[in-house]
Design a protein around this motif. Sequence first.
Motif, PDB file in Angstrom:
ATOM      1  N   UNK A  81       0.474  -2.264  -9.677  1.00 14.95           N
ATOM      2  CA  UNK A  81      -0.845  -1.805 -10.088  1.00 14.95           C
ATOM      3  C   UNK A  81      -1.499  -0.972  -8.978  1.00 14.95           C
ATOM      4  N   UNK A  82      -1.343  -1.455  -7.753  1.00 13.54           N
ATOM      5  CA  UNK A  82      -1.880  -0.736  -6.604  1.00 13.54           C
ATOM      6  C   UNK A  82      -1.256   0.646  -6.522  1.00 13.54           C
ATOM      7  N   UNK A 103       0.848  -1.184   0.000  1.00 10.58           N
ATOM      8  CA  UNK A 103       0.000   0.000   0.000  1.00 10.58           C
ATOM      9  C   UNK A 103       0.891   1.244   0.000  1.00 10.58           C
ATOM     10  N   UNK A 136      -0.324   4.845  -0.430  1.00  7.72           N
ATOM     11  CA  UNK A 136      -0.881   6.174  -0.188  1.00  7.72           C
ATOM     12  C   UNK A 136      -0.097   6.910   0.886  1.00  7.72           C
ATOM     13  N   UNK A 137       0.361   6.166   1.890  1.00  7.73           N
ATOM     14  CA  UNK A 137       1.039   6.826   3.000  1.00  7.73           C
ATOM     15  C   UNK A 137       2.355   7.489   2.604  1.00  7.73           C
ATOM     16  N   UNK A 138       2.886   7.150   1.428  1.00  3.36           N
ATOM     17  CA  UNK A 138       4.138   7.786   0.995  1.00  3.36           C
ATOM     18  C   UNK A 138       3.886   9.077   0.216  1.00  3.36           C
ATOM     19  N   UNK A 157      -2.852   2.918  -9.032  1.00  6.01           N
ATOM     20  CA  UNK A 157      -4.246   3.200  -8.673  1.00  6.01           C
ATOM     21  C   UNK A 157      -4.327   4.199  -7.524  1.00  6.01           C
ATOM     22  N   UNK A 158      -3.471   3.985  -6.526  1.00  3.58           N
ATOM     23  CA  UNK A 158      -3.515   4.881  -5.367  1.00  3.58           C
ATOM     24  C   UNK A 158      -3.014   6.273  -5.727  1.00  3.58           C
ATOM     25  N   UNK A 169       2.255  11.918   0.678  1.00  5.23           N
ATOM     26  CA  UNK A 169       2.441  13.272   1.227  1.00  5.23           C
ATOM     27  C   UNK A 169       3.903  13.739   1.159  1.00  5.23           C
ATOM     28  N   UNK A 212      -3.510   7.586  -8.536  1.00  3.21           N
ATOM     29  CA  UNK A 212      -4.677   8.155  -9.223  1.00  3.21           C
ATOM     30  C   UNK A 212      -5.700   8.698  -8.259  1.00  3.21           C
ATOM     31  N   UNK A 213      -5.952   7.945  -7.180  1.00  8.19           N
ATOM     32  CA  UNK A 213      -6.916   8.411  -6.188  1.00  8.19           C
ATOM     33  C   UNK A 213      -6.413   9.667  -5.482  1.00  8.19           C
ATOM     34  N   UNK A 214      -5.131   9.677  -5.222  1.00  4.94           N
ATOM     35  CA  UNK A 214      -4.540  10.779  -4.474  1.00  4.94           C
ATOM     36  C   UNK A 214      -4.616  12.077  -5.281  1.00  4.94           C
ATOM     37  N   UNK A 215      -4.236  11.999  -6.563  1.00  3.14           N
ATOM     38  CA  UNK A 215      -4.136  13.221  -7.362  1.00  3.14           C
ATOM     39  C   UNK A 215      -5.369  13.528  -8.196  1.00  3.14           C
ATOM     40  N   UNK A 216      -6.083  12.500  -8.639  1.00  8.09           N
ATOM     41  CA  UNK A 216      -7.160  12.747  -9.587  1.00  8.09           C
ATOM     42  C   UNK A 216      -6.595  13.275 -10.890  1.00  8.09           C
TER      43      UNK A 216
END
Lengths: 433, 293
Positions: free
Chosen positions: A251-252, A226, A228-230, A255-256, A232, A258-262
């Motif tokens: 892949x994760x 995972x 996302x935690x990196x 995807x993450x 920031x 993508x979620x973070x930045x849009x």
Amino acid sequence: MDKSKTFNLPKTGLTRRTALKGLAAGAGLAMAPGFVRYSQAQSSAPIKIGFQSHRTGIGAAYGRWYEKTTAAAVKAINAAGGINGRQVEVIIEDDGTDPGRGAEVVGKFATQHKTDIVFGTLFSHVVIGSAPAAGEAKMPYFVVSEGHHVASTKLNRYVFQPGITDVKSQIQSMAPWIAANAGKKVTQIFPDFAFGYDHRDYLPPALKAQGADVIAQIAIPPTESSFTKYFPQIPAETEVIYHVMVGPAVLTFVKELGEFYGSNRPQLFGFIDSLEAVDINSPGLEFLDGSHFWEGSPRYAQADDTEAQKAYRAAVGIDDNGAAVGDPKDVSTAAHMFGCWETLYVVKKAMEDAGYKGPEDRAKLVEATEALTAFAEGPEHPQGPKTFNGKIHQCFGIQNISKVEGGKLKVVHKTKIEDGLYEAEGDYTTQAL
Amino acid sequence: MHFGPHLLLAALEGLVTSAVLALTALGLSLVFGVMRVVNVAHGEFFMLGAVLAWAISTAISGHPALGFLAALVIAPLIVGAIALVAERLVLRRLNYNPEATIVATIGMLYIIQQLALTFYGPEARPVEPPFSYRILLPWFGYSGYKLSIIAASALLLIATWLVLTRTKIGLIMRATQYDSETAQAFGIPVDRVYGGVFALGAMLAAIAAVLIVPISQAHYLMGQDPLLLSFIVVIIGGLGSLRGTVVAAVLIGLSDGIISMFFSPTLAKIVATLLVAMVLVFRPQGLFGTASR
């Protein structure tokens, strides 16, 4: 709890009957067709290539395609008469994408299978872990890795990387494009092991030379699942995120991201390792549309593909989208696996130059390989022309920068061999054989 | 990024980890609590759940939510059935001997892993989330699906707690856990309870895996991490204690999220290990466990 039932091993030992059965079975095996000794001359025995493969572990997707490519190349070589008139036989052992097992496998090839050479593997930690074993066994070890470990001359004289360009060279040849087209402020995200360190160490100077800067470097443990935690840690002023991830979690990662930045994201420049063997049309990857990737050899068939490239793709069994013929979900590792094909042809050339007859000629084979200087583009080298530096055992070739467009990768820039050349850091040929 | 949003992101990530971890660890804890079996193959049941979720969701076309919901129901049932068979064929024949079952479940771990490699392959494969809604915060975007995992896990934990404390099945399980010989004397079919508990433990792991697979991927080696973390959680929480498992999972999940974001992931692992060591030294039965009789 009743402790007496812990382990109730049978008390009977080896009986005479079992022993006889075993002996009989052993004798039967020795007489089986596979065990026929080549009694006439060595010249008719096949040349045995030990293939150290990532059959399991995080490199397994690469391993499977490396095996397919190798099988295709060996089939082509054998159909054309083999090497020095002898057929080539490949013996595969699984290294588990693990350095310790890698070294064991090299030892097994040397002492048990008695192969002529060892060939294969990709992941840099396995190559680095196995190289000493190859050196001790005086076993030529042809790797299809990518790291700078061979060219850095930190390994030994028996290790070669003649079929794929190393990371230091790749980065150097692509840095001008990144600085000119993507942005000047670059944040790097890389795996926290040898391969990632090559990116960490060689990108900043390469970009600096182009007037761009690496403003942050984020190392991620290779087993992380995972990410996302990196994110920031990515500075707000970042213009380009340079990502290179390996293993099943890539892949994760995307995807993450993508979620973070849009849609409001920095430019993305990725090493294809972030996407090898992954279908670009997987859910969540729409985010990559418009971003760029490095590719050693393009995954998707391109309009200007050479005849050699087309023949190679047909031989290894990949369609125009780089997936296995007949299974569009089985995406290949096209950007790396061509190295297996090309390396085997380099081995063929060197063995023919050396008049290689058997393991006693291994030193001659090493010298003959070191004497090579260039490989012309063609059926034997479908990825493109290459030069070879015998002092550092490393080849240099062209790189492709591709853009993700409509769920495909389209090559938009090809580098030149000269773009990736650098000063040799040492000289293997001064080491004793 | 400023401290506030940074902490918020860390906490959200930590809670998602906690949610999945609580479910997985609960399965491990139940199996140990009732059967005294340390199930080393627990992570592989987790992996099987994810792999089956991929298989089921790709087999069902249409809206991704259909495939996902089918996977959420079917995958745990299949995994439960496999666990039941394994329990009948292996653990029962070893009379649930603690040492022998450890070795046997290690064997099961490798068998399941290799079967997955053979039939599923070495690739990591994605599963589409049932819905993809991106919650847009002023500082960053966050996956709506991730938040729904926390809710789903909380609901499942409450359901499990109700079953354990309010139903006859729960009563029988607790009786078996308390004293299996006396329970047997009172006519409780201890064998069948054991089979059911082992299957239930595996199913909890499988559900956790189905929940996480849309944000992660299905891969045949994915069982190792949850196994290790589950062990950490049950040791800290106290084996067989539901409350302890949940508290420890939240503790480990949040500390992992926050420490690894502000400092380093390695430090987070060090802290978790240190916690285990401290608990073992000062409270060997775990934070909420009861001392063994």
